[in-house]
Design a protein around this motif. Structure first.
Motif, PDB file in Angstrom:
ATOM      1  N   ASP A 261       1.249  69.800  45.460  1.00 22.98           N
ATOM      2  CA  ASP A 261       0.449  70.561  46.429  1.00 22.98           C
ATOM      3  C   ASP A 261      -1.054  70.436  46.224  1.00 22.98           C
ATOM      4  OD1 ASP A 261       2.748  71.415  47.661  1.00 22.98           O
ATOM      5  OD2 ASP A 261       2.874  73.287  46.529  1.00 22.98           O
ATOM      6  N   PHE A 262      -1.471  69.623  45.240  1.00 26.51           N
ATOM      7  CA  PHE A 262      -2.906  69.459  44.983  1.00 26.51           C
ATOM      8  C   PHE A 262      -3.228  67.965  44.914  1.00 26.51           C
ATOM      9  CE2 PHE A 262      -1.678  73.555  43.285  1.00 26.51           C
ATOM     10  CZ  PHE A 262      -2.665  74.403  43.760  1.00 26.51           C
ATOM     11  N   ASN A 263      -4.005  67.492  45.868  1.00 30.81           N
ATOM     12  CA  ASN A 263      -4.336  66.071  45.952  1.00 30.81           C
ATOM     13  C   ASN A 263      -5.719  65.815  45.353  1.00 30.81           C
ATOM     14  OD1 ASN A 263      -1.934  65.417  47.368  1.00 30.81           O
ATOM     15  ND2 ASN A 263      -2.863  66.126  49.271  1.00 30.81           N
ATOM     16  N   GLY A 264      -5.762  65.060  44.281  1.00 30.12           N
ATOM     17  CA  GLY A 264      -7.035  64.685  43.680  1.00 30.12           C
ATOM     18  C   GLY A 264      -7.668  65.787  42.843  1.00 30.12           C
ATOM     19  N   TYR A 265      -8.739  65.415  42.182  1.00 27.10           N
ATOM     20  CA  TYR A 265      -9.486  66.346  41.335  1.00 27.10           C
ATOM     21  C   TYR A 265     -10.431  67.184  42.194  1.00 27.10           C
ATOM     22  CZ  TYR A 265      -7.922  63.941  37.113  1.00 27.10           C
ATOM     23  OH  TYR A 265      -7.150  63.417  36.104  1.00 27.10           O
ATOM     24  N   THR A 266     -10.692  68.398  41.737  1.00 28.76           N
ATOM     25  CA  THR A 266     -11.616  69.286  42.425  1.00 28.76           C
ATOM     26  C   THR A 266     -12.266  70.215  41.404  1.00 28.76           C
ATOM     27  OG1 THR A 266     -11.851  70.831  44.269  1.00 28.76           O
ATOM     28  CG2 THR A 266      -9.908  71.078  42.871  1.00 28.76           C
ATOM     29  N   ARG A 267     -13.244  70.980  41.864  1.00 28.42           N
ATOM     30  CA  ARG A 267     -13.860  71.996  41.000  1.00 28.42           C
ATOM     31  C   ARG A 267     -13.289  73.362  41.378  1.00 28.42           C
ATOM     32  NH1 ARG A 267     -18.279  70.247  38.070  1.00 28.42           N
ATOM     33  NH2 ARG A 267     -19.244  68.300  38.746  1.00 28.42           N
ATOM     34  N   ALA A 268     -12.709  74.036  40.421  1.00 29.38           N
ATOM     35  CA  ALA A 268     -12.106  75.348  40.663  1.00 29.38           C
ATOM     36  C   ALA A 268     -12.123  76.161  39.374  1.00 29.38           C
ATOM     37  CB  ALA A 268     -10.677  75.193  41.163  1.00 29.38           C
ATOM     38  N   ASP A 269     -12.269  77.478  39.513  1.00 26.35           N
ATOM     39  CA  ASP A 269     -12.181  78.336  38.334  1.00 26.35           C
ATOM     40  C   ASP A 269     -10.790  78.955  38.189  1.00 26.35           C
ATOM     41  OD1 ASP A 269     -12.223  80.090  40.428  1.00 26.35           O
ATOM     42  OD2 ASP A 269     -14.097  81.080  39.862  1.00 26.35           O
ATOM     43  N   THR A 270      -9.993  78.895  39.288  1.00 22.65           N
ATOM     44  CA  THR A 270      -8.642  79.447  39.274  1.00 22.65           C
ATOM     45  C   THR A 270      -7.760  78.671  40.254  1.00 22.65           C
ATOM     46  OG1 THR A 270      -9.503  81.667  38.806  1.00 22.65           O
ATOM     47  CG2 THR A 270      -7.216  81.515  39.547  1.00 22.65           C
ATOM     48  N   TYR A 271      -6.523  78.381  39.831  1.00 26.95           N
ATOM     49  CA  TYR A 271      -5.517  77.814  40.723  1.00 26.95           C
ATOM     50  C   TYR A 271      -4.434  78.871  40.953  1.00 26.95           C
ATOM     51  CZ  TYR A 271      -7.539  73.154  40.139  1.00 26.95           C
ATOM     52  OH  TYR A 271      -8.387  72.064  40.151  1.00 26.95           O
ATOM     53  N   TRP A 272      -4.126  79.120  42.229  1.00 25.14           N
ATOM     54  CA  TRP A 272      -3.140  80.135  42.568  1.00 25.14           C
ATOM     55  C   TRP A 272      -1.818  79.500  42.994  1.00 25.14           C
ATOM     56  CZ3 TRP A 272      -3.552  85.239  41.731  1.00 25.14           C
ATOM     57  CH2 TRP A 272      -4.824  85.760  41.462  1.00 25.14           C
ATOM     58  N   PHE A 273      -0.722  80.196  42.626  1.00 24.47           N
ATOM     59  CA  PHE A 273       0.623  79.726  42.940  1.00 24.47           C
ATOM     60  C   PHE A 273       1.488  80.896  43.371  1.00 24.47           C
ATOM     61  CE2 PHE A 273      -1.323  77.077  39.737  1.00 24.47           C
ATOM     62  CZ  PHE A 273      -1.081  75.793  40.178  1.00 24.47           C
ATOM     63  N   SER A 274       2.473  80.607  44.218  1.00 23.57           N
ATOM     64  CA  SER A 274       3.391  81.647  44.678  1.00 23.57           C
ATOM     65  C   SER A 274       4.655  81.651  43.822  1.00 23.57           C
ATOM     66  CB  SER A 274       3.747  81.426  46.157  1.00 23.57           C
ATOM     67  OG  SER A 274       4.533  80.247  46.297  1.00 23.57           O
ATOM     68  N   SER A 275       5.491  82.643  44.046  1.00 25.53           N
ATOM     69  CA  SER A 275       6.749  82.732  43.289  1.00 25.53           C
ATOM     70  C   SER A 275       7.821  81.815  43.869  1.00 25.53           C
ATOM     71  CB  SER A 275       7.259  84.173  43.285  1.00 25.53           C
ATOM     72  OG  SER A 275       7.407  84.644  44.608  1.00 25.53           O
ATOM     73  N   SER A 276       7.618  81.291  45.085  1.00 24.45           N
ATOM     74  CA  SER A 276       8.551  80.310  45.647  1.00 24.45           C
ATOM     75  C   SER A 276       8.276  78.939  45.038  1.00 24.45           C
ATOM     76  CB  SER A 276       8.413  80.244  47.172  1.00 24.45           C
ATOM     77  OG  SER A 276       7.112  79.836  47.540  1.00 24.45           O
ATOM     78  N   THR A 277       9.204  78.013  45.183  1.00 28.87           N
ATOM     79  CA  THR A 277       9.075  76.710  44.529  1.00 28.87           C
ATOM     80  C   THR A 277       9.041  75.568  45.536  1.00 28.87           C
ATOM     81  OG1 THR A 277      11.485  76.541  44.263  1.00 28.87           O
ATOM     82  CG2 THR A 277      10.233  77.499  42.438  1.00 28.87           C
ATOM     83  N   THR A 278       8.491  74.451  45.092  1.00 32.08           N
ATOM     84  CA  THR A 278       8.497  73.214  45.856  1.00 32.08           C
ATOM     85  C   THR A 278       9.100  72.121  44.984  1.00 32.08           C
ATOM     86  OG1 THR A 278       7.121  71.669  47.119  1.00 32.08           O
ATOM     87  CG2 THR A 278       6.170  72.549  45.106  1.00 32.08           C
ATOM     88  N   ASN A 279       9.784  71.159  45.593  1.00 34.15           N
ATOM     89  CA  ASN A 279      10.501  70.123  44.848  1.00 34.15           C
ATOM     90  C   ASN A 279       9.839  68.761  44.978  1.00 34.15           C
ATOM     91  OD1 ASN A 279      13.291  71.370  43.916  1.00 34.15           O
ATOM     92  ND2 ASN A 279      12.915  72.114  45.996  1.00 34.15           N
ATOM     93  N   PHE A 280       9.891  67.990  43.894  1.00 31.29           N
ATOM     94  CA  PHE A 280       9.493  66.593  43.946  1.00 31.29           C
ATOM     95  C   PHE A 280      10.297  65.834  42.897  1.00 31.29           C
ATOM     96  CE2 PHE A 280       6.826  68.175  40.562  1.00 31.29           C
ATOM     97  CZ  PHE A 280       6.575  67.091  39.729  1.00 31.29           C
ATOM     98  N   SER A 281      10.256  64.522  42.925  1.00 34.53           N
ATOM     99  CA  SER A 281      11.043  63.716  41.996  1.00 34.53           C
ATOM    100  C   SER A 281      10.142  62.763  41.225  1.00 34.53           C
ATOM    101  CB  SER A 281      12.131  62.934  42.740  1.00 34.53           C
ATOM    102  OG  SER A 281      11.563  62.090  43.725  1.00 34.53           O
ATOM    103  N   PHE A 282      10.615  62.375  40.034  1.00 38.72           N
ATOM    104  CA  PHE A 282       9.871  61.485  39.149  1.00 38.72           C
ATOM    105  C   PHE A 282      10.832  60.418  38.646  1.00 38.72           C
ATOM    106  CE2 PHE A 282       8.185  60.218  35.005  1.00 38.72           C
ATOM    107  CZ  PHE A 282       6.852  59.962  35.313  1.00 38.72           C
ATOM    108  N   SER A 283      10.466  59.149  38.772  1.00 40.34           N
ATOM    109  CA  SER A 283      11.351  58.042  38.405  1.00 40.34           C
ATOM    110  C   SER A 283      11.155  57.612  36.957  1.00 40.34           C
ATOM    111  CB  SER A 283      11.120  56.840  39.329  1.00 40.34           C
ATOM    112  OG  SER A 283      11.459  57.147  40.657  1.00 40.34           O
ATOM    113  N   LEU A 284      12.272  57.463  36.249  1.00 46.04           N
ATOM    114  CA  LEU A 284      12.296  56.945  34.880  1.00 46.04           C
ATOM    115  C   LEU A 284      13.213  55.734  34.837  1.00 46.04           C
ATOM    116  CD1 LEU A 284      12.765  60.315  32.962  1.00 46.04           C
ATOM    117  CD2 LEU A 284      10.678  58.963  33.043  1.00 46.04           C
ATOM    118  N   SER A 285      13.223  55.044  33.709  1.00 46.01           N
ATOM    119  CA  SER A 285      14.120  53.897  33.564  1.00 46.01           C
ATOM    120  C   SER A 285      15.585  54.330  33.625  1.00 46.01           C
ATOM    121  CB  SER A 285      13.843  53.177  32.239  1.00 46.01           C
ATOM    122  OG  SER A 285      14.012  54.057  31.146  1.00 46.01           O
TER     123      SER A 285
END
Length: 203
Positions: free
Chosen positions: A108-132
């Motif tokens: 949900d966060f694309n690229g670097y930015t300047r922030a003093d706080t990152y906020w998140f909700s109690s709901s979840t989002t899914n993504f996948s990561f490939s390994l060998s």
């Protein structure tokens, strides 16, 4: 004529049987696929400033109509079909390959930015990561909202990443044909994630 009717009836019965088997197999596979790619979340908590996700673990035994590791089977058969084979998985061991593995950037966060706080909700989002070994499904707290927060240094460029335990589950796999004859027995390693959490990284 009677022989034709008997033959037609037998064909229809067999056809309906394979439809039922195929439907059951597809249901089983979707459940396992859901557990692997769309992880079932037990809890989302904040501990020591970190937002942690606890997952439900894979069952110790399950069956599928297609192998989880398609690479192995693709060398042996041309086309996979739901009624040709079924695979019985039995877990024989589980080990933690890395207690603090970087699975990738928070989706949900694309690229670097300047922030003093990152906020998140109690709901979840899914993504996948490939390994060998295969693809790891991950669920993390969704960006935005006001449920949880992670502090950051505003004077530095930052970006949330996802870390956690990389778990390798070792399974014995038995391959059967449609008549129930055992064709092959082999072993397969299935990677999963556990206790993932959000870490702010700086550039």
């Amino acid at each position: 004529m009677n022989r034709f009717k008997i033959g037609l009836s037998f064909f229809l019965i067999c056809f309906m049987f394979f439809i039922v088997v195929d439907s059951i197999s597809a249901s089983t596979d979707s459940t396992i696929e859901n557990k692997l790619l769309n992880r079932e979340v037990v809890d989302v908590t904040q501990e020591d400033g970190n937002i942690k996700t606890i997952y439900e673990e894979l069952p110790n035994t399950f069956s599928t109509s297609t192998p989880l590791n398609l690479t192995k089977e693709s060398n042996n058969i041309g086309i996979l079909c739901a009624t040709c084979y079924h695979y019985d998985y039995t877990k024989i061991s589980s080990s933690i390959a890395d207690y603090d593995y970087k699975f990738g950037w928070h989706p949900d966060f694309n690229g670097y930015t300047r922030a003093d706080t990152y906020w998140f909700s109690s709901s979840t989002t899914n993504f996948s990561f490939s390994l060998s070994y295969g693809v790891v499904g991950i669920a993390v707290a969704r960006g935005g909202g006001s449920g949880f927060s992670v502090d950051a240094d505003y004077d530095r460029w930052s970006r949330p990443a996802v870390y956690g335990r990389l778990v390798l589950d070792r399974f014995e796999v038995k391959k059967y044909n449609s008549s129930g004859t055992l064709l092959d027995t082999y072993y397969e390693t299935v990677p999963t994630s556990q206790r993932t959490y959000i870490k702010v990284l700086y550039r």
